[in-house]
Design a protein around this motif. Structure first.
Motif, mmCIF file in Angstrom:
data_model
loop_
_atom_site.group_PDB
_atom_site.id
_atom_site.type_symbol
_atom_site.label_atom_id
_atom_site.label_comp_id
_atom_site.label_asym_id
_atom_site.label_seq_id
_atom_site.Cartn_x
_atom_site.Cartn_y
_atom_site.Cartn_z
ATOM 1 N N MET A 27 0.852 -1.172 0.000
ATOM 2 C CA MET A 27 0.000 0.000 0.000
ATOM 3 C C MET A 27 0.898 1.235 0.000
ATOM 4 O O MET A 27 1.887 1.290 0.723
ATOM 5 N N PHE A 28 0.559 2.205 -0.811
ATOM 6 C CA PHE A 28 1.314 3.446 -0.935
ATOM 7 C C PHE A 28 0.447 4.608 -0.474
ATOM 8 O O PHE A 28 -0.744 4.671 -0.787
ATOM 9 N N THR A 29 1.044 5.528 0.268
ATOM 10 C CA THR A 29 0.339 6.699 0.768
ATOM 11 C C THR A 29 0.891 7.936 0.082
ATOM 12 O O THR A 29 2.110 8.105 -0.014
ATOM 13 N N ILE A 30 -0.007 8.788 -0.393
ATOM 14 C CA ILE A 30 0.367 10.081 -0.957
ATOM 15 C C ILE A 30 -0.105 11.130 0.033
ATOM 16 O O ILE A 30 -1.310 11.254 0.292
ATOM 17 N N ASP A 31 0.845 11.855 0.631
ATOM 18 C CA ASP A 31 0.545 12.896 1.610
ATOM 19 C C ASP A 31 0.657 14.256 0.951
ATOM 20 O O ASP A 31 1.651 14.554 0.277
ATOM 21 N N LEU A 32 -0.355 15.089 1.165
ATOM 22 C CA LEU A 32 -0.346 16.463 0.684
ATOM 23 C C LEU A 32 -0.231 17.387 1.888
ATOM 24 O O LEU A 32 -1.015 17.287 2.830
ATOM 25 N N THR A 33 0.749 18.273 1.856
ATOM 26 C CA THR A 33 0.871 19.294 2.878
ATOM 27 C C THR A 33 0.322 20.576 2.283
ATOM 28 O O THR A 33 0.751 21.003 1.207
ATOM 29 N N LEU A 34 -0.624 21.168 2.987
ATOM 30 C CA LEU A 34 -1.252 22.398 2.507
ATOM 31 C C LEU A 34 -0.698 23.599 3.248
ATOM 32 O O LEU A 34 -0.321 23.500 4.422
ATOM 33 N N LYS A 35 -0.677 24.721 2.574
ATOM 34 C CA LYS A 35 -0.241 25.967 3.199
ATOM 35 C C LYS A 35 -1.172 26.286 4.361
ATOM 36 O O LYS A 35 -2.389 26.110 4.264
ATOM 37 N N MET B 163 4.254 13.932 -1.017
ATOM 38 C CA MET B 163 5.210 12.869 -0.735
ATOM 39 C C MET B 163 4.531 11.512 -0.903
ATOM 40 O O MET B 163 3.384 11.335 -0.511
ATOM 41 N N ILE B 164 5.266 10.552 -1.466
ATOM 42 C CA ILE B 164 4.805 9.169 -1.568
ATOM 43 C C ILE B 164 5.610 8.346 -0.568
ATOM 44 O O ILE B 164 6.830 8.505 -0.459
ATOM 45 N N SER B 165 4.922 7.464 0.138
ATOM 46 C CA SER B 165 5.628 6.521 1.011
ATOM 47 C C SER B 165 4.935 5.168 0.904
ATOM 48 O O SER B 165 3.746 5.082 0.617
ATOM 49 N N GLU B 166 5.716 4.128 1.114
ATOM 50 C CA GLU B 166 5.176 2.773 1.056
ATOM 51 C C GLU B 166 4.973 2.264 2.471
ATOM 52 O O GLU B 166 5.870 2.348 3.306
ATOM 53 N N LYS B 167 3.794 1.733 2.726
ATOM 54 C CA LYS B 167 3.517 1.163 4.033
ATOM 55 C C LYS B 167 4.115 -0.239 4.052
ATOM 56 O O LYS B 167 3.733 -1.097 3.275
ATOM 57 N N SER B 168 5.027 -0.442 4.959
ATOM 58 C CA SER B 168 5.697 -1.730 5.065
ATOM 59 C C SER B 168 5.136 -2.499 6.242
ATOM 60 O O SER B 168 4.950 -1.958 7.324
ATOM 61 N N SER B 169 4.877 -3.779 6.061
ATOM 62 C CA SER B 169 4.352 -4.601 7.154
ATOM 63 C C SER B 169 5.424 -4.875 8.195
ATOM 64 O O SER B 169 5.115 -5.293 9.301
#
Length: 96
Positions: free
Chosen positions: A1-9, A67-73
């Motif tokens: 599973m990959f998470t895309i996080d958006l940081t807003l101003k 940012m993209i990050s991969e959720k690792s078990s």
């Protein structure tokens, strides 16, 4: 599973959506980057693969980082993924 996080101003908590596949995560990332580079603000509508009822809409000119990050078990540190936690781990490893 990959998470895309958006940081807003002006917002301290990131908005996140998840993708099951790396290709889908990369496509979403590129869509967001393209919208951020546009001179005209665009409304981005994103949904989540994991929680299909989860949807967000945000104007591209309000995004300050993505940012993209991969959720690792195997991740057992309890920390959320990101640049800060990676830098922190390197400092700890360097001391020991």
């Amino acid at each position: 599973m990959f998470t895309i996080d958006l940081t807003l101003k002006y917002m301290s908590m990131p908005l996140s959506v998840q993708r099951k596949e790396a290709e889908g995560a990369e496509a979403t990332y590129q869509e967001i980057i393209t919208a951020m580079r546009s001179k005209e603000p665009q409304l981005l509508e994103l949904s989540c693969d994991r929680q299909t009822e989860k949807k967000i809409a945000v104007f591209s000119d309000r995004i300050s980082a993505v940012m993209i990050s991969e959720k690792s078990s195997t991740a057992s540190s309890g920390r959320s993924p990101g640049f800060f936690s990676m830098a922190e781990e390197e400092v700890v490893k360097g001391e020991g």
